[in-house]
Motif scaffolding. Sequence first.
Motif, PDB file in Angstrom:
ATOM      1  N   MET A   5       0.850  -1.197   0.000  1.00  0.00           N
ATOM      2  CA  MET A   5       0.000   0.000   0.000  1.00  0.00           C
ATOM      3  C   MET A   5       0.888   1.250   0.000  1.00  0.00           C
ATOM      4  SD  MET A   5      -3.098   1.214   2.547  1.00  0.00           S
ATOM      5  CE  MET A   5      -2.794  -0.163   3.607  1.00  0.00           C
ATOM      6  N   LYS A   6       0.471   2.233  -0.806  1.00  0.00           N
ATOM      7  CA  LYS A   6       1.243   3.482  -0.885  1.00  0.00           C
ATOM      8  C   LYS A   6       0.951   4.328   0.364  1.00  0.00           C
ATOM      9  CE  LYS A   6       1.712   7.544  -3.817  1.00  0.00           C
ATOM     10  NZ  LYS A   6       1.334   8.212  -5.062  1.00  0.00           N
ATOM     11  N   ILE A   7       2.008   4.828   0.988  1.00  0.00           N
ATOM     12  CA  ILE A   7       1.793   5.750   2.112  1.00  0.00           C
ATOM     13  C   ILE A   7       2.618   7.016   1.880  1.00  0.00           C
ATOM     14  CG2 ILE A   7       1.375   3.814   3.701  1.00  0.00           C
ATOM     15  CD1 ILE A   7       4.009   4.505   5.110  1.00  0.00           C
ATOM     16  N   CYS A   8       2.221   8.098   2.551  1.00  0.00           N
ATOM     17  CA  CYS A   8       2.902   9.395   2.387  1.00  0.00           C
ATOM     18  C   CYS A   8       4.378   9.258   2.765  1.00  0.00           C
ATOM     19  CB  CYS A   8       2.218  10.433   3.259  1.00  0.00           C
ATOM     20  SG  CYS A   8       3.074  12.006   3.326  1.00  0.00           S
ATOM     21  N   ASN A   9       5.235   9.895   1.978  1.00  0.00           N
ATOM     22  CA  ASN A   9       6.675   9.818   2.243  1.00  0.00           C
ATOM     23  C   ASN A   9       7.105  10.643   3.450  1.00  0.00           C
ATOM     24  OD1 ASN A   9       7.240   8.080   0.177  1.00  0.00           O
ATOM     25  ND2 ASN A   9       7.525   9.729  -1.332  1.00  0.00           N
ATOM     26  N   GLN A  10       6.222  11.517   3.920  1.00  0.00           N
ATOM     27  CA  GLN A  10       6.603  12.358   5.058  1.00  0.00           C
ATOM     28  C   GLN A  10       5.923  11.874   6.345  1.00  0.00           C
ATOM     29  OE1 GLN A  10       6.726  16.565   4.195  1.00  0.00           O
ATOM     30  NE2 GLN A  10       6.202  17.075   6.316  1.00  0.00           N
ATOM     31  N   CYS A  11       4.583  11.834   6.327  1.00  0.00           N
ATOM     32  CA  CYS A  11       3.900  11.251   7.493  1.00  0.00           C
ATOM     33  C   CYS A  11       3.650   9.779   7.140  1.00  0.00           C
ATOM     34  CB  CYS A  11       2.611  12.018   7.810  1.00  0.00           C
ATOM     35  SG  CYS A  11       1.300  11.802   6.615  1.00  0.00           S
ATOM     36  N   ILE A  12       2.571   9.190   7.589  1.00  0.00           N
ATOM     37  CA  ILE A  12       2.364   7.774   7.262  1.00  0.00           C
ATOM     38  C   ILE A  12       0.947   7.502   6.765  1.00  0.00           C
ATOM     39  CG2 ILE A  12       4.122   6.963   8.885  1.00  0.00           C
ATOM     40  CD1 ILE A  12       1.758   6.183  10.755  1.00  0.00           C
ATOM     41  N   LEU A  13       0.226   8.564   6.352  1.00  0.00           N
ATOM     42  CA  LEU A  13      -1.157   8.348   5.898  1.00  0.00           C
ATOM     43  C   LEU A  13      -1.163   7.516   4.612  1.00  0.00           C
ATOM     44  CD1 LEU A  13      -2.777  11.857   6.523  1.00  0.00           C
ATOM     45  CD2 LEU A  13      -3.299   9.730   7.724  1.00  0.00           C
ATOM     46  N   PRO A  14      -2.085   6.550   4.529  1.00  0.00           N
ATOM     47  CA  PRO A  14      -2.116   5.671   3.355  1.00  0.00           C
ATOM     48  C   PRO A  14      -3.026   6.204   2.237  1.00  0.00           C
ATOM     49  CG  PRO A  14      -3.667   4.870   4.982  1.00  0.00           C
ATOM     50  CD  PRO A  14      -3.070   6.143   5.556  1.00  0.00           C
ATOM     51  N   GLU A  15      -2.883   5.623   1.074  1.00  0.00           N
ATOM     52  CA  GLU A  15      -3.721   6.009  -0.074  1.00  0.00           C
ATOM     53  C   GLU A  15      -5.197   5.707   0.154  1.00  0.00           C
ATOM     54  OE1 GLU A  15      -2.463   3.708  -3.450  1.00  0.00           O
ATOM     55  OE2 GLU A  15      -2.310   1.867  -2.262  1.00  0.00           O
ATOM     56  N   THR A  16      -5.495   4.839   1.142  1.00  0.00           N
ATOM     57  CA  THR A  16      -6.888   4.503   1.440  1.00  0.00           C
ATOM     58  C   THR A  16      -7.547   5.516   2.378  1.00  0.00           C
ATOM     59  OG1 THR A  16      -6.004   3.121   3.204  1.00  0.00           O
ATOM     60  CG2 THR A  16      -6.636   1.994   1.173  1.00  0.00           C
ATOM     61  N   PHE A  17      -6.795   6.486   2.868  1.00  0.00           N
ATOM     62  CA  PHE A  17      -7.385   7.455   3.809  1.00  0.00           C
ATOM     63  C   PHE A  17      -8.294   8.410   3.029  1.00  0.00           C
ATOM     64  CE2 PHE A  17      -7.454  11.034   6.810  1.00  0.00           C
ATOM     65  CZ  PHE A  17      -7.748  10.331   7.972  1.00  0.00           C
ATOM     66  N   PRO A  18      -9.552   8.593   3.502  1.00  0.00           N
ATOM     67  CA  PRO A  18     -10.499   9.392   2.719  1.00  0.00           C
ATOM     68  C   PRO A  18      -9.975  10.810   2.427  1.00  0.00           C
ATOM     69  CG  PRO A  18     -11.644   8.210   4.461  1.00  0.00           C
ATOM     70  CD  PRO A  18     -10.175   8.005   4.699  1.00  0.00           C
ATOM     71  N   GLY A  19     -10.093  11.205   1.171  1.00  0.00           N
ATOM     72  CA  GLY A  19      -9.730  12.573   0.775  1.00  0.00           C
ATOM     73  C   GLY A  19      -8.249  12.814   0.564  1.00  0.00           C
ATOM     74  N   ILE A  20      -7.425  11.783   0.664  1.00  0.00           N
ATOM     75  CA  ILE A  20      -5.979  12.018   0.571  1.00  0.00           C
ATOM     76  C   ILE A  20      -5.550  12.243  -0.887  1.00  0.00           C
ATOM     77  CG2 ILE A  20      -5.158   9.612   0.309  1.00  0.00           C
ATOM     78  CD1 ILE A  20      -3.107  10.552   2.642  1.00  0.00           C
ATOM     79  N   LYS A  21      -4.578  13.160  -1.058  1.00  0.00           N
ATOM     80  CA  LYS A  21      -4.008  13.418  -2.393  1.00  0.00           C
ATOM     81  C   LYS A  21      -2.499  13.517  -2.241  1.00  0.00           C
ATOM     82  CE  LYS A  21      -7.904  15.908  -4.434  1.00  0.00           C
ATOM     83  NZ  LYS A  21      -8.719  16.197  -3.228  1.00  0.00           N
ATOM     84  N   PHE A  22      -1.774  12.805  -3.090  1.00  0.00           N
ATOM     85  CA  PHE A  22      -0.306  12.877  -3.045  1.00  0.00           C
ATOM     86  C   PHE A  22       0.208  13.759  -4.179  1.00  0.00           C
ATOM     87  CE2 PHE A  22      -1.369   8.700  -1.167  1.00  0.00           C
ATOM     88  CZ  PHE A  22      -0.704   8.804   0.043  1.00  0.00           C
ATOM     89  N   ASP A  23       1.293  14.511  -3.918  1.00  0.00           N
ATOM     90  CA  ASP A  23       1.923  15.241  -5.021  1.00  0.00           C
ATOM     91  C   ASP A  23       2.978  14.342  -5.677  1.00  0.00           C
ATOM     92  OD1 ASP A  23       4.163  15.290  -3.402  1.00  0.00           O
ATOM     93  OD2 ASP A  23       4.054  17.430  -2.939  1.00  0.00           O
ATOM     94  N   ASP A  24       3.735  14.896  -6.640  1.00  0.00           N
ATOM     95  CA  ASP A  24       4.661  14.013  -7.373  1.00  0.00           C
ATOM     96  C   ASP A  24       5.863  13.582  -6.532  1.00  0.00           C
ATOM     97  OD1 ASP A  24       5.729  16.495  -7.389  1.00  0.00           O
ATOM     98  OD2 ASP A  24       5.539  16.818  -9.563  1.00  0.00           O
ATOM     99  N   ARG A  25       6.028  14.204  -5.347  1.00  0.00           N
ATOM    100  CA  ARG A  25       7.082  13.721  -4.448  1.00  0.00           C
ATOM    101  C   ARG A  25       6.543  12.675  -3.461  1.00  0.00           C
ATOM    102  NH1 ARG A  25       8.416  18.619  -1.185  1.00  0.00           N
ATOM    103  NH2 ARG A  25       6.177  18.869  -1.489  1.00  0.00           N
TER     104      ARG A  25
END
Length: 333
Positions: free
Chosen positions: A1-21
């Motif tokens: 599962m993809k998680i944020c590179n800075q904190c640890i929120l996953p791609e399944t967390f409602p409303g989450i958006k990742f930038d290209d980093r």
Amino acid sequence: MKICNQCILPETFPGIKFDDRGICNHCRRADSSSTDPAVQKAGYRNKLDTLITGVKGTAPSYDVIMAYSGGKDSSYTLKLLRERYDLKILTLTFDNHFVSPVAWQNIRTLTDTLKTDHITFKLPWPSAKAIFCKAAREDIFPVPALLRASSICTACIGMVKSLVLKTALEMSIPLVAFGWSPGQAPIQSAIMKTNPSLTAQNQASLKKALSSDAITEINQYFIPENYYAIYKDRFPHNIHPLAFFDYDEGEVIRQIQALGWKEPKDTDTNSSNCLLNAFANQCHIKKHGFHPYVLEIANMVRQRVMGRDEGIEKIYSEQNQEMVKYAKEKLEL
Ligand SMILES: [Zn+2]
């Protein structure tokens, strides 16, 4: 599962958006904030100092009532209120029938060493069981609540909040304290005066969530309607000091261990008092695809009060199946 590179929120967390980093929108918003967290925290410490100077010794009974679970954060909060502010404290423990025996011992020990009075509130097992079974089966709370905690946890905490507020009104206690970790609730709500209208709204939605055919006798856990008028001048301030004091989990544990606190070996990685938590987590993860503690832990990682690896370990490890089994069997689910 993809998680944020800075904190640890996953791609399944409602409303989450990742930038290209691979950085999430929650982290970007925190980075772009113009407020210096250290300055903000100092401001809140001053605010609490001023509030306490104003209310200390003014009440007939206690300066503060504290929701005390016996876990590490509420134990540390109790120590802080006692030692830094020398307050007269009434601690209240909600016996949800899943408090670890070690946590009970910790409650006895710390209320003795910190010389605070203590009461336990226990509802009968059939009611507790009905509430937890309902919360395990259904989404009884709106989405914003479920981003922060499991249904089971929210039901339990909702009752704790209700009981401490009710007691504060009845005993005219000006402060209600909670041991939320720095990631658990936003700093903006860390010192907040309660008021009759908002309380009435919260109470109505909690009552609606918990009510069912199996649970008819719950009115006594809520604020009676007439309190809003007769106690309108008694509505206390809610405080959760760990949002703005220095926080380091190792240091927290070291300081409370010095008072006789012992680390339970029978709880999961996200709780130091509750034997229902692992099951509650598992229900939530199955239903929603993310861990109910992930927002709290991600906030702590972002605030650098917890290491990212430690956060990942707490959130992305399997739930302890022995504990899950214990809770399921006890609830007959
Ligand atoms: Zn992030």
